[in-house]
Design a protein around this motif. Sequence first.
Motif, PDB file in Angstrom:
ATOM      1  N   ALA A 284      41.227  40.993  70.411  1.00 38.06           N
ATOM      2  CA  ALA A 284      41.559  40.012  70.663  1.00 38.06           C
ATOM      3  C   ALA A 284      43.083  40.933  70.945  1.00 38.06           C
ATOM      4  CB  ALA A 284      41.834  39.178  69.568  1.00 38.06           C
ATOM      5  N   GLU A 285      43.838  40.046  72.457  1.00 37.94           N
ATOM      6  CA  GLU A 285      45.402  40.415  72.801  1.00 37.94           C
ATOM      7  C   GLU A 285      46.169  39.737  72.276  1.00 37.94           C
ATOM      8  OE1 GLU A 285      45.369  41.492  76.851  1.00 37.94           O
ATOM      9  OE2 GLU A 285      42.850  40.888  76.843  1.00 37.94           O
ATOM     10  N   ARG A 286      47.110  39.578  71.228  1.00 37.84           N
ATOM     11  CA  ARG A 286      48.079  38.036  71.150  1.00 37.84           C
ATOM     12  C   ARG A 286      49.452  39.226  71.667  1.00 37.84           C
ATOM     13  NH1 ARG A 286      47.616  38.191  64.710  1.00 37.84           N
ATOM     14  NH2 ARG A 286      48.044  40.576  64.587  1.00 37.84           N
ATOM     15  N   ASP A 287      50.436  37.804  71.406  1.00 34.73           N
ATOM     16  CA  ASP A 287      51.424  38.471  71.827  1.00 34.73           C
ATOM     17  C   ASP A 287      52.272  38.913  71.247  1.00 34.73           C
ATOM     18  OD1 ASP A 287      51.155  35.360  72.826  1.00 34.73           O
ATOM     19  OD2 ASP A 287      52.642  34.847  70.932  1.00 34.73           O
ATOM     20  N   ASP A 288      51.770  39.923  70.625  1.00 29.43           N
ATOM     21  CA  ASP A 288      52.953  41.224  70.176  1.00 29.43           C
ATOM     22  C   ASP A 288      51.874  42.515  69.985  1.00 29.43           C
ATOM     23  OD1 ASP A 288      55.333  40.057  70.445  1.00 29.43           O
ATOM     24  OD2 ASP A 288      55.046  38.990  68.024  1.00 29.43           O
ATOM     25  N   ASP A 289      50.666  42.277  69.764  1.00 28.72           N
ATOM     26  CA  ASP A 289      49.777  43.243  69.390  1.00 28.72           C
ATOM     27  C   ASP A 289      48.307  43.116  70.052  1.00 28.72           C
ATOM     28  OD1 ASP A 289      48.295  41.444  67.815  1.00 28.72           O
ATOM     29  OD2 ASP A 289      49.585  41.905  66.138  1.00 28.72           O
ATOM     30  N   LEU A 290      47.434  43.924  70.154  1.00 20.56           N
ATOM     31  CA  LEU A 290      46.500  44.026  70.091  1.00 20.56           C
ATOM     32  C   LEU A 290      45.531  44.413  69.287  1.00 20.56           C
ATOM     33  CD1 LEU A 290      43.640  44.486  72.557  1.00 20.56           C
ATOM     34  CD2 LEU A 290      43.965  46.103  71.605  1.00 20.56           C
ATOM     35  N   LEU A 291      44.184  43.818  68.824  1.00 23.31           N
ATOM     36  CA  LEU A 291      43.553  43.437  67.797  1.00 23.31           C
ATOM     37  C   LEU A 291      42.162  44.342  67.837  1.00 23.31           C
ATOM     38  CD1 LEU A 291      44.043  39.865  66.121  1.00 23.31           C
ATOM     39  CD2 LEU A 291      44.565  41.981  65.351  1.00 23.31           C
ATOM     40  N   VAL A 292      41.989  45.520  66.820  1.00 24.60           N
ATOM     41  CA  VAL A 292      40.526  45.401  67.351  1.00 24.60           C
ATOM     42  C   VAL A 292      39.584  45.469  66.093  1.00 24.60           C
ATOM     43  CG1 VAL A 292      39.141  47.911  68.594  1.00 24.60           C
ATOM     44  CG2 VAL A 292      41.037  47.349  69.736  1.00 24.60           C
ATOM     45  N   ARG A 293      38.253  45.298  66.047  1.00 23.01           N
ATOM     46  CA  ARG A 293      37.711  45.556  64.763  1.00 23.01           C
ATOM     47  C   ARG A 293      36.722  46.057  64.995  1.00 23.01           C
ATOM     48  NH1 ARG A 293      35.532  38.660  63.326  1.00 23.01           N
ATOM     49  NH2 ARG A 293      33.936  38.850  65.431  1.00 23.01           N
ATOM     50  N   GLN A 294      35.630  45.888  63.993  1.00 22.80           N
ATOM     51  CA  GLN A 294      34.272  46.634  64.239  1.00 22.80           C
ATOM     52  C   GLN A 294      33.279  46.893  62.623  1.00 22.80           C
ATOM     53  OE1 GLN A 294      34.465  50.481  66.694  1.00 22.80           O
ATOM     54  NE2 GLN A 294      35.723  51.316  64.864  1.00 22.80           N
ATOM     55  N   GLY A 295      32.299  46.714  63.119  1.00 21.30           N
ATOM     56  CA  GLY A 295      31.514  47.316  62.187  1.00 21.30           C
ATOM     57  C   GLY A 295      31.199  46.033  60.807  1.00 21.30           C
ATOM     58  N   ILE A 296      29.620  46.767  59.774  1.00 21.89           N
ATOM     59  CA  ILE A 296      28.794  45.840  59.651  1.00 21.89           C
ATOM     60  C   ILE A 296      29.238  45.705  58.193  1.00 21.89           C
ATOM     61  CG2 ILE A 296      26.642  44.764  59.062  1.00 21.89           C
ATOM     62  CD1 ILE A 296      25.993  46.075  61.520  1.00 21.89           C
ATOM     63  N   LEU A 297      28.866  47.094  57.559  1.00 16.74           N
ATOM     64  CA  LEU A 297      28.840  47.522  56.486  1.00 16.74           C
ATOM     65  C   LEU A 297      30.487  47.505  55.987  1.00 16.74           C
ATOM     66  CD1 LEU A 297      27.764  47.591  53.215  1.00 16.74           C
ATOM     67  CD2 LEU A 297      27.153  49.438  54.207  1.00 16.74           C
TER      68      LEU A 297
END
Length: 187
Positions: free
Chosen positions: A104-117
Motif C-alpha cells: 500500500a502506498e501512503r502519503d509518507d511511506d510504503l507498506l509491504v506485508r506478507q506471511g501466513i503463520l
Amino acid sequence: MRQVPETDRAPAGAAVADDPKTIDPEGVDWLRVHPDYVKVRIFGVLIGAVVWLIITSIPLVLRSTGVWGGYPEWLAWLLPGLALLWSLIDLFVTNRRVRAIGYAERDDDLLVRQGILFKKVLVVPYGRMQYVDVQMGPVDRAFGLCKVQLHTAASDVTATIPGVTADEGARLREQLSARGEARLAGL
C-alpha cells in the motif's frame, strides 16, 4: 467469546482495531500481487522438490547398490518421503501464501506485508529509500511479472514486492524514486 453483530463486522481482509490477531494498520487498502504469481511460486516449489528428492534419494541409491549399508532400509526411504511430503505441503499453501502478499502506498511511506503463520508488515518511509530495484527472472518474464525491491538507508532492510506486472513495476520504480527524492530533499 464475544459475538460481533453482522453490521459491525469489517469486510473480509480488513483490519479491525480491537482484533489482537492482526498487525495491519487501520484503514489501509492493500494492493495484491498478480494472480499469475501463484504459477511462478508453484514452478519454484516443483524445481525445489525435484532437487530435494534427488539429494535425499542418494542414501537410497547407495543402499540399493550395496555401497553403503550401515543404516536401516526404512531410513533410506524416509528421507525422500519427507522431502516429498514437505513439497506437497508447500504446494498446498502456495496459493494462500501469495494471497497474503500486499502493498500500500501512503502519503509518507510504503507498506509491504506478507506471511501466513509468521506475518510481517514492513513500513518504509519514502525519505529512507536509497534506491528502487526492479528484477525479472526467466520464470517471471514468462508470465510478464517482476519483483520490486526497495533498499533503505539501513543496509540490512529491504522491502520486496514480488509478482507485480512489468508495467506496475516500472510505475512503482518511478513513483517511489520520485517520492524518495522529494522526501530526501526536504530533510
